[in-house]
Design a protein around this motif. Structure first.
Motif, mmCIF file in Angstrom:
data_model
loop_
_atom_site.group_PDB
_atom_site.id
_atom_site.type_symbol
_atom_site.label_atom_id
_atom_site.label_comp_id
_atom_site.label_asym_id
_atom_site.label_seq_id
_atom_site.Cartn_x
_atom_site.Cartn_y
_atom_site.Cartn_z
ATOM 1 N N ALA A 1 0.800 -1.112 -0.093
ATOM 2 C CA ALA A 1 -0.088 -0.094 0.318
ATOM 3 C C ALA A 1 0.853 1.084 0.035
ATOM 4 C CB ALA A 1 -0.823 -0.079 1.141
ATOM 5 N N ASP A 2 1.868 1.291 0.953
ATOM 6 C CA ASP A 2 2.815 2.522 0.789
ATOM 7 C C ASP A 2 3.470 2.552 -0.567
ATOM 8 O OD1 ASP A 2 2.130 2.671 3.397
ATOM 9 O OD2 ASP A 2 3.834 1.760 4.523
ATOM 10 N N ARG A 3 3.852 1.440 -1.147
ATOM 11 C CA ARG A 3 4.500 1.858 -2.374
ATOM 12 C C ARG A 3 3.444 2.251 -3.529
ATOM 13 N NH1 ARG A 3 8.745 3.117 -4.963
ATOM 14 N NH2 ARG A 3 9.180 2.396 -7.085
ATOM 15 N N PHE A 4 2.429 1.708 -3.403
ATOM 16 C CA PHE A 4 1.164 2.425 -4.356
ATOM 17 C C PHE A 4 0.744 3.794 -4.327
ATOM 18 C CE2 PHE A 4 -3.118 3.013 -5.359
ATOM 19 C CZ PHE A 4 -3.340 2.496 -6.635
ATOM 20 N N ASP A 5 0.959 3.950 -3.142
ATOM 21 C CA ASP A 5 0.530 5.685 -2.640
ATOM 22 C C ASP A 5 1.579 6.427 -3.163
ATOM 23 O OD1 ASP A 5 -1.880 4.739 -1.460
ATOM 24 O OD2 ASP A 5 -1.075 4.827 0.704
ATOM 25 N N THR A 6 2.919 5.969 -3.031
ATOM 26 C CA THR A 6 4.099 6.858 -3.536
ATOM 27 C C THR A 6 3.966 6.990 -4.766
ATOM 28 O OG1 THR A 6 5.421 5.929 -1.662
ATOM 29 C CG2 THR A 6 6.487 6.920 -3.512
ATOM 30 N N LEU A 7 3.750 5.859 -5.576
ATOM 31 C CA LEU A 7 3.602 5.797 -7.119
ATOM 32 C C LEU A 7 2.639 6.796 -7.472
ATOM 33 C CD1 LEU A 7 4.268 2.037 -8.210
ATOM 34 C CD2 LEU A 7 5.932 4.065 -8.248
ATOM 35 N N VAL A 8 1.413 6.874 -6.908
ATOM 36 C CA VAL A 8 0.281 7.777 -7.418
ATOM 37 C C VAL A 8 0.850 9.154 -7.038
ATOM 38 C CG1 VAL A 8 -2.063 8.430 -6.681
ATOM 39 C CG2 VAL A 8 -1.442 5.895 -6.724
ATOM 40 N N GLU B 1 3.562 10.560 -6.966
ATOM 41 C CA GLU B 1 4.654 10.763 -7.847
ATOM 42 C C GLU B 1 4.006 11.276 -9.249
ATOM 43 O OE1 GLU B 1 7.463 7.771 -7.826
ATOM 44 O OE2 GLU B 1 8.431 8.195 -5.830
ATOM 45 N N ARG B 2 2.786 10.525 -9.434
ATOM 46 C CA ARG B 2 2.351 10.614 -10.914
ATOM 47 C C ARG B 2 1.446 11.906 -10.918
ATOM 48 N NH1 ARG B 2 1.230 4.583 -13.342
ATOM 49 N NH2 ARG B 2 3.342 3.881 -13.389
ATOM 50 N N ARG B 3 0.610 11.932 -9.748
ATOM 51 C CA ARG B 3 -0.371 13.064 -9.918
ATOM 52 C C ARG B 3 -0.059 14.322 -9.184
ATOM 53 N NH1 ARG B 3 -5.988 9.467 -9.085
ATOM 54 N NH2 ARG B 3 -5.476 7.917 -10.830
ATOM 55 N N THR B 4 1.091 14.353 -8.347
ATOM 56 C CA THR B 4 1.244 15.506 -7.426
ATOM 57 C C THR B 4 2.256 16.097 -7.895
ATOM 58 O OG1 THR B 4 0.176 14.290 -5.479
ATOM 59 C CG2 THR B 4 1.218 16.340 -4.899
ATOM 60 N N PRO B 5 2.122 17.491 -8.232
ATOM 61 C CA PRO B 5 3.260 18.181 -8.666
ATOM 62 C C PRO B 5 4.365 18.355 -7.243
ATOM 63 C CG PRO B 5 1.420 19.616 -8.129
ATOM 64 C CD PRO B 5 1.053 18.464 -8.176
ATOM 65 N N ARG B 6 5.544 18.336 -7.762
ATOM 66 C CA ARG B 6 6.483 18.251 -6.859
ATOM 67 C C ARG B 6 6.767 19.726 -5.938
ATOM 68 N NH1 ARG B 6 9.705 13.901 -6.346
ATOM 69 N NH2 ARG B 6 9.650 12.530 -8.121
ATOM 70 N N VAL B 7 6.621 19.977 -4.769
ATOM 71 C CA VAL B 7 6.740 21.165 -4.127
ATOM 72 C C VAL B 7 7.595 21.083 -3.054
ATOM 73 C CG1 VAL B 7 4.154 21.690 -4.702
ATOM 74 C CG2 VAL B 7 4.799 20.534 -2.710
ATOM 75 N N ALA B 8 8.312 22.365 -2.666
ATOM 76 C CA ALA B 8 9.306 22.225 -1.750
ATOM 77 C C ALA B 8 8.577 22.146 -0.221
ATOM 78 C CB ALA B 8 10.002 23.574 -1.729
ATOM 79 N N LEU B 9 9.156 21.160 0.458
ATOM 80 C CA LEU B 9 8.614 20.958 1.811
ATOM 81 C C LEU B 9 8.673 22.250 2.755
ATOM 82 C CD1 LEU B 9 9.928 17.368 2.710
ATOM 83 C CD2 LEU B 9 7.685 17.865 1.930
ATOM 84 N N THR B 10 7.584 22.370 3.414
ATOM 85 C CA THR B 10 7.790 23.838 4.249
ATOM 86 C C THR B 10 8.220 23.353 5.611
ATOM 87 O OG1 THR B 10 5.861 24.739 3.056
ATOM 88 C CG2 THR B 10 6.414 25.704 5.193
ATOM 89 N N ALA B 11 9.173 24.021 6.104
ATOM 90 C CA ALA B 11 9.495 23.761 7.511
ATOM 91 C C ALA B 11 8.672 24.097 8.707
ATOM 92 C CB ALA B 11 10.882 24.526 7.764
ATOM 93 N N LEU B 12 8.682 23.318 9.491
ATOM 94 C CA LEU B 12 7.739 23.622 10.877
ATOM 95 C C LEU B 12 8.098 24.756 11.537
ATOM 96 C CD1 LEU B 12 7.556 19.981 12.292
ATOM 97 C CD2 LEU B 12 5.921 20.944 10.917
ATOM 98 N N PRO B 13 6.948 25.738 11.898
ATOM 99 C CA PRO B 13 7.107 26.770 12.607
ATOM 100 C C PRO B 13 8.084 26.617 13.760
ATOM 101 C CG PRO B 13 5.093 26.264 12.692
ATOM 102 C CD PRO B 13 5.574 25.339 11.770
#
Length: 336
Positions: A230-237, A239-251
């Motif tokens: 399931a984790d692998r499947f979610d990762t693939l989905v 990667e394909r559907r979500t544009p890569r965005v920069a991670l926001t640091a925690l405040p």
């Protein structure tokens, strides 16, 4: 026992005469039990009143003593031993206040007892009294076999009623012991059968537990494998559907305060409140403190604290999220 009119000439003669009948056999014939005994240096014997009363069937030892034993024939353990310069016997059952009775007190309790086993002894006591009344004395018959040692005391034959009482009591105790032993043997056999059954049951339970553990291990392995899939499947989905965005640091508290400084030009009072609430918002995710608590920590009035919070809300530093159970307002960080 010898003539009551004669006084013993010495301590040795006194001990010889009072020991004409073995005291243990004498008490056993009288009470039907082996009662604990303390013998003083002068040859007097004392017995725990509770032991005697229990053997004779008295339900309330204290009442039995008051009804049948004069004060001259009863005392507590500490007084009896202390009068002879003796220490109290060791053991928790020998308490200082333990009530003791002497031999006369024991006989008085036996005479007042209705237990059938006491009848032979009481009959003998009656015969002794009758003999003393008629002849002025009562003398034990000498035993057929006397000690061969020179100077040994004369051996006396035990009275017939006392001897018969002892024989009956011993026979009864022997029968009771045999019955108890038979019951114990049956109990042991039953316990062995129960133990065998328990061992068989335990073996079945252990086998069942082994199967359950093996099944659980397989189920856990299957769950872990499904989670990985399931984790692998979610990762693939993603990667394909979500544009890569920069991670926001925690405040952090510092980043929040720095952001607030850029948003508004605040007075010292507002900044005092901001410095107090920023760490709480960062660490807990929300602020639930009553206005009075914030006022106490900042030294400002409740009204001024409320105005400062309103200003922070106005400039999008924080936002309201209703109220807590105690009526305090709830605030969270305002994030774009």
């Amino acid at each position: 026992m010898n003539e009551p009119s004669k006084q013993p000439d010495s301590a040795a003669e006194s001990f010889e005469r009072t020991g004409a009948i073995d005291i243990n056999d004498f008490v056993y014939a009288a009470s039907g039990e082996r009662v604990r005994r303390l013998t003083m240096p002068n040859g007097s014997h004392w017995f725990p009143a509770v032991d005697v009363c229990n053997s004779l069937g008295y339900t309330t030892p204290r009442k039995a003593l008051l009804d049948h034993v004069p004060e001259d024939h009863r005392d507590n353990l500490e007084t009896v031993t202390g009068s002879h310069g003796l220490s109290i016997p060791a053991g928790r059952s020998w308490r200082r206040d333990l009530q003791l009775i002497d031999l006369q007190g024991l006989i008085l309790l036996v005479n007042a007892c209705t237990k059938p086993a006491c009848a032979p002894f009481k009959q003998w006591v009656a015969e002794v009294i009758e003999a003393v009344q008629k002849e002025g004395h009562y003398t034990l018959a000498e035993a057929e076999v006397q000690p061969a040692e020179p100077g040994a005391p004369i051996a006396y034959a035990m009275p017939e009623q006392v001897a018969e009482a002892i024989v009956r009591l011993e026979a009864h105790n022997l029968q009771t012991d045999e019955e108890l032993a038979g019951g114990q043997r049956e109990s042991i056999a039953l316990q062995k059968e129960m133990l065998t059954t328990q061992q068989d049951t335990l073996a079945v339970q252990q086998a069942t537990l082994s199967v359950q553990q093996a099944t659980l291990a397989v189920q856990r392995a299957m769950v872990r494998a499904m989670e990985r899939i399931a984790d692998r499947f979610d990762t693939l989905v993603l990667e394909r559907r979500t544009p890569r965005v920069a991670l926001t640091a925690l405040p952090t508290t510092e980043s929040v305060l720095a952001d607030w400084r850029q948003r508004l030009s605040v007075t010292e009072d507002v900044w005092t409140v901001a410095v107090v609430i920023a760490p709480v918002l960062v660490e807990s995710g929300e602020l639930r403190e009553p206005l009075e608590a914030i006022a106490a920590r900042t030294g400002l009035s409740v009204h001024r604290v409320n105005e400062c919070l309103r200003l922070l809300r106005k400039h999008a530093c924080i936002r309201s999220r209703g109220g807590a159970e105690n009526g305090a307002p709830v605030y969270v960080l305002h994030q774009a």
